[in-house]
Design an enzyme around this catalytic site. Structure first.
Site, PDB file in Angstrom:
ATOM      1  N   HIS A 195       0.953  -1.145   0.093  1.00  0.00           N
ATOM      2  CA  HIS A 195      -0.070   0.237  -0.120  1.00  0.00           C
ATOM      3  C   HIS A 195       0.775   1.440   0.073  1.00  0.00           C
ATOM      4  O   HIS A 195       0.401   2.426  -0.045  1.00  0.00           O
ATOM      5  CB  HIS A 195      -0.754   0.050   1.256  1.00  0.00           C
ATOM      6  CG  HIS A 195      -0.199   0.000   2.452  1.00  0.00           C
ATOM      7  ND1 HIS A 195       0.466  -0.828   2.781  1.00  0.00           N
ATOM      8  CD2 HIS A 195       0.157   1.252   3.221  1.00  0.00           C
ATOM      9  CE1 HIS A 195       1.217  -0.549   4.047  1.00  0.00           C
ATOM     10  NE2 HIS A 195       0.952   0.725   4.291  1.00  0.00           N
ATOM     11  N   HIS A 229       1.522   6.899  -0.663  1.00  0.00           N
ATOM     12  CA  HIS A 229       0.514   6.023   0.021  1.00  0.00           C
ATOM     13  C   HIS A 229      -0.554   5.960  -0.755  1.00  0.00           C
ATOM     14  O   HIS A 229      -1.242   6.961  -1.276  1.00  0.00           O
ATOM     15  CB  HIS A 229       0.284   6.854   1.202  1.00  0.00           C
ATOM     16  CG  HIS A 229      -0.348   5.749   2.404  1.00  0.00           C
ATOM     17  ND1 HIS A 229      -1.347   5.248   2.571  1.00  0.00           N
ATOM     18  CD2 HIS A 229       0.483   5.253   3.364  1.00  0.00           C
ATOM     19  CE1 HIS A 229      -1.678   4.419   3.313  1.00  0.00           C
ATOM     20  NE2 HIS A 229      -0.474   4.442   4.094  1.00  0.00           N
TER      21      HIS A 229
END
Length: 150
Positions: free
Chosen positions: A57, A72
């Site tokens: 992620h 992110h």
């Protein structure tokens, strides 16, 4: 001057618009947010350097001068434990700006009830040094997102 490319295609937003208070308050660092376009995407390195950290992620690229850029993918996506993401690169790989790092499916992230907004921030940098001209526009992958003088 550090030139940061867009790791994904979408619509750029101010960091304060990330639906996460840590990012929104600038506590992680200055930068830009991106609401990704529909469809599976491949996130790319925003700068050339070493993949210092790599998770499904999120990832951090550190250049030769020590500038670190965090990407992110989505908000609270750490809790997905890698579902909807596929690593292409490996931690400690040397990457050039634009090299593929992670393939992911924003629609899958959205179906889990999480935001798909991506943070692209420079760690350990004064927020006033970021050129915010890329905010509020559509950006393509590898397009200049912002410049920063840290």
């Amino acid at each position: 001057m550090l030139r940061v490319l867009s790791p994904v295609a979408g619509h750029s937003l101010a960091v304060r618009d990330i639906p996460d208070p840590v990012f929104a308050k600038g506590l992680v660092g200055p930068g830009v947010a991106i609401r990704p376009r529909d469809g599976t995407q491949t996130a790319v390195a925003p700068i050339s350097g070493t993949l210092a950290k790599l998770h499904p992620h999120a990832f951090v690229v550190v250049d030769e001068e020590g500038h670190a850029v965090l990407v992110h993918l989505g908000v609270d996506t750490v809790h997905m434990q890698g579902e909807g993401f596929h690593l292409i690169a490996h931690e400690r790989d040397h990457v050039r700006a634009g090299d593929e790092v992670v393939s992911w499916d924003p629609a899958y992230v959205e179906r889990t009830g999480r935001s798909t907004v991506c943070a692209v921030v420079v760690l350990d940098c004064d927020p006033v040094t970021v050129d915010k001209q890329a905010v509020g526009v559509d950006v393509d992958t590898q397009e200049l997102l912002f410049e920063v003088d840290c």
